[in-house]
Design a protein around this motif. Structure first.
Motif, PDB file in Angstrom:
ATOM      1  N   SER A 167     -24.610  -4.992   6.860  1.00  0.00           N
ATOM      2  CA  SER A 167     -24.799  -4.203   8.082  1.00  0.00           C
ATOM      3  C   SER A 167     -24.265  -2.800   7.836  1.00  0.00           C
ATOM      4  N   SER A 168     -25.092  -1.802   8.085  1.00  0.00           N
ATOM      5  CA  SER A 168     -24.695  -0.425   7.784  1.00  0.00           C
ATOM      6  C   SER A 168     -25.035   0.501   8.944  1.00  0.00           C
ATOM      7  N   SER A 169     -24.267   1.585   9.056  1.00  0.00           N
ATOM      8  CA  SER A 169     -24.579   2.619  10.038  1.00  0.00           C
ATOM      9  C   SER A 169     -24.207   3.982   9.461  1.00  0.00           C
ATOM     10  N   PHE A 170     -24.972   4.977   9.849  1.00  0.00           N
ATOM     11  CA  PHE A 170     -24.779   6.328   9.331  1.00  0.00           C
ATOM     12  C   PHE A 170     -24.952   7.309  10.471  1.00  0.00           C
ATOM     13  N   LYS A 171     -24.066   8.300  10.565  1.00  0.00           N
ATOM     14  CA  LYS A 171     -24.167   9.341  11.587  1.00  0.00           C
ATOM     15  C   LYS A 171     -23.991  10.701  10.931  1.00  0.00           C
ATOM     16  N   LEU A 172     -24.814  11.652  11.352  1.00  0.00           N
ATOM     17  CA  LEU A 172     -24.762  12.994  10.783  1.00  0.00           C
ATOM     18  C   LEU A 172     -24.999  14.011  11.886  1.00  0.00           C
ATOM     19  N   ASP A 173     -24.137  15.016  11.948  1.00  0.00           N
ATOM     20  CA  ASP A 173     -24.243  16.076  12.943  1.00  0.00           C
ATOM     21  C   ASP A 173     -24.209  17.414  12.210  1.00  0.00           C
ATOM     22  N   ILE A 174     -25.357  18.092  12.150  1.00  0.00           N
ATOM     23  CA  ILE A 174     -25.459  19.376  11.466  1.00  0.00           C
ATOM     24  C   ILE A 174     -25.598  20.483  12.496  1.00  0.00           C
ATOM     25  N   LYS A 175     -24.726  21.469  12.414  1.00  0.00           N
ATOM     26  CA  LYS A 175     -24.735  22.576  13.373  1.00  0.00           C
ATOM     27  C   LYS A 175     -26.081  23.308  13.344  1.00  0.00           C
ATOM     28  N   ASP A 176     -26.623  23.563  14.539  1.00  0.00           N
ATOM     29  CA  ASP A 176     -27.890  24.285  14.730  1.00  0.00           C
ATOM     30  C   ASP A 176     -29.101  23.515  14.206  1.00  0.00           C
ATOM     31  N   ILE A 177     -28.919  22.230  13.886  1.00  0.00           N
ATOM     32  CA  ILE A 177     -30.018  21.393  13.421  1.00  0.00           C
ATOM     33  C   ILE A 177     -30.225  20.211  14.372  1.00  0.00           C
ATOM     34  N   GLY A 178     -29.219  19.319  14.432  1.00  0.00           N
ATOM     35  CA  GLY A 178     -29.327  18.150  15.298  1.00  0.00           C
ATOM     36  C   GLY A 178     -28.421  17.026  14.852  1.00  0.00           C
ATOM     37  N   LYS A 179     -28.484  15.930  15.595  1.00  0.00           N
ATOM     38  CA  LYS A 179     -27.684  14.747  15.289  1.00  0.00           C
ATOM     39  C   LYS A 179     -28.611  13.601  14.899  1.00  0.00           C
ATOM     40  N   LEU A 180     -28.261  12.940  13.810  1.00  0.00           N
ATOM     41  CA  LEU A 180     -29.049  11.811  13.323  1.00  0.00           C
ATOM     42  C   LEU A 180     -28.159  10.582  13.254  1.00  0.00           C
ATOM     43  N   ALA A 181     -28.623   9.472  13.817  1.00  0.00           N
ATOM     44  CA  ALA A 181     -27.892   8.200  13.749  1.00  0.00           C
ATOM     45  C   ALA A 181     -28.836   7.133  13.211  1.00  0.00           C
ATOM     46  N   TRP A 182     -28.336   6.315  12.304  1.00  0.00           N
ATOM     47  CA  TRP A 182     -29.165   5.294  11.662  1.00  0.00           C
ATOM     48  C   TRP A 182     -28.333   4.025  11.508  1.00  0.00           C
ATOM     49  N   ALA A 183     -28.943   2.878  11.799  1.00  0.00           N
ATOM     50  CA  ALA A 183     -28.254   1.590  11.657  1.00  0.00           C
ATOM     51  C   ALA A 183     -29.247   0.560  11.136  1.00  0.00           C
ATOM     52  N   GLU A 230     -32.095   7.315  15.454  1.00  0.00           N
ATOM     53  CA  GLU A 230     -32.096   8.175  16.637  1.00  0.00           C
ATOM     54  C   GLU A 230     -31.850   9.614  16.213  1.00  0.00           C
ATOM     55  N   TYR A 231     -32.662  10.531  16.754  1.00  0.00           N
ATOM     56  CA  TYR A 231     -32.478  11.957  16.478  1.00  0.00           C
ATOM     57  C   TYR A 231     -32.274  12.700  17.789  1.00  0.00           C
ATOM     58  N   GLU A 232     -31.262  13.567  17.812  1.00  0.00           N
ATOM     59  CA  GLU A 232     -30.988  14.407  18.986  1.00  0.00           C
ATOM     60  C   GLU A 232     -31.108  15.870  18.561  1.00  0.00           C
ATOM     61  N   GLU A 233     -32.002  16.576  19.200  1.00  0.00           N
ATOM     62  CA  GLU A 233     -32.343  17.942  18.790  1.00  0.00           C
ATOM     63  C   GLU A 233     -31.272  18.962  19.181  1.00  0.00           C
ATOM     64  N   SER A 234     -30.985  19.898  18.265  1.00  0.00           N
ATOM     65  CA  SER A 234     -30.142  21.041  18.613  1.00  0.00           C
ATOM     66  C   SER A 234     -30.566  22.290  17.824  1.00  0.00           C
ATOM     67  N   GLY A 235     -31.853  22.352  17.452  1.00  0.00           N
ATOM     68  CA  GLY A 235     -32.339  23.568  16.809  1.00  0.00           C
ATOM     69  C   GLY A 235     -33.449  23.372  15.798  1.00  0.00           C
ATOM     70  N   LEU A 236     -33.518  22.216  15.151  1.00  0.00           N
ATOM     71  CA  LEU A 236     -34.496  22.001  14.084  1.00  0.00           C
ATOM     72  C   LEU A 236     -35.934  22.045  14.595  1.00  0.00           C
TER      73      LEU A 236
END
Length: 327
Positions: A167-183, A230-236
């Protein structure tokens, strides 16, 4: 006279007792301060010993895992720090890829378990603020496409192994790009697969832009139980697909374009209900980019080889119980 003499005797006796009490208090306070100083010195020595020897041990184990995974030539770090209170080892000033022109630079990568409980992983990382010219050509190309001149972000990765299940999960938050979450939840059908090899192959395939290599290498060896992105937009999306571009064409043409793209990607035939749903969901997101969710939850686990076959047949969306939404 007798009364005065008694009063004087009582005063002298009381004064003597007060002096004794005062001396005892002074002695007791002195001992307490001495003990406190000694305990403080011992605590400092213990903290130093934990940092020094624990840090050396953590660095040794980290280096062993980098060597085993084949990542040692690609991971460069300045030092290993061990938090003596949480026992969290961290790599400081890390570069991944070429040492002088890396794919990414990290200010810190923290391994949230000690001793390192491999193959389970619990990692937090902070991407160092990196100007575009300080990174590799591939990273510069992606940054220009995303419309950013400086890369800055943070994230985490956890992976737990129980028997043949991972079981794995990954989260990434890049400034002016967005947030990505994967499980994901997968099963390893081949007992000879080493987790370090699997993780390094996954990392290498995406780093080289060749994720299609995974079904070739592990097609019959890995089964997927579930996947969620899941992707959350913040600029890309605002940079890649400006609103002015969307309004240039009719909604019908845009929907048809997405339908045929779904067919080309092997998700669903262009004239299917699934392609219609994909097109409406994506167009709604592009017109108002906020959140986009993709889930894969097959009735029973499917292998990577079966997923590849579904793509070739153009039925991945339906047969894998995939769902795309704006929630």
């Amino acid at each position: 006279m007798l009364f005065a003499s008694l009063c004087k005797h009582c005063y002298l006796s009381m004064d003597f007792k007060l002096d004794n009490i005062g001396n005892k208090l002074k002695n007791g306070l002195g001992k307490a301060i001495t003990y406190f100083i000694l305990l403080s010195c011992m605590a400092v020595l213990v903290i130093y010993a934990v940092q020094r020897f624990g840090g050396d041990y953590a660095e040794q184990k980290i280096q062993e895992q980098l060597e085993l995974s084949g990542l040692a030539p690609f991971v460069h770090y300045e030092s290993v720090h061990l938090d003596p209170f949480t026992l969290t080892p961290s790599l400081e000033n890390v570069s991944f890829g070429n040492e002088y022109s890396p794919w990414l630079r990290f200010a810190r990568i923290s391994l949230n378990s000690y001793p390192i409980n491999y193959p389970d992983l619990d990692v937090d990382f902070w991407i160092q603020e990196s100007p575009i010219d300080s990174l590799s050509r591939d990273t510069r190309r992606l940054m220009r496409a995303a419309g950013i001149e400086t890369l800055l972000g943070k994230g985490s990765f956890t992976s737990k192994v129980e028997g043949n299940k991972v079981s794995s999960s990954f989260k990434l938050d890049i400034k002016d790009i967005g947030k990505l979450a994967w499980a994901s939840d997968i099963s390893l059908l081949n007992k000879n697969i080493a987790m370090d090899n699997l993780r390094s192959d996954v990392l290498a395939s995406f780093a080289l832009g060749q994720p299609e290599a995974l079904p070739i290498i592990y097609g019959d060896a890995i089964e997927v139980h579930s996947l969620e992105v899941e992707y959350e937009e913040s600029g890309l999306i605002a940079h890649l697909v400006p609103k002015s571009t969307i309004t240039l064409d009719s909604r019908e043409n845009q929907l048809n374009g997405i339908k045929y793209a779904s067919q080309a990607l092997g998700l669903a035939p262009a004239n299917s209900e699934e392609a219609e749903h994909i097109a409406n969901t994506l167009l709604t997101f592009l017109q108002k980019p906020e959140k986009l969710n993709l889930t894969l939850s097959p009735t029973s686990a499917i292998s990577l080889k079966e997923i590849a076959l579904m793509v070739n047949e153009g039925k991945l969306y339906k047969d894998s119980k995939m769902e795309l939404s704006n929630k």
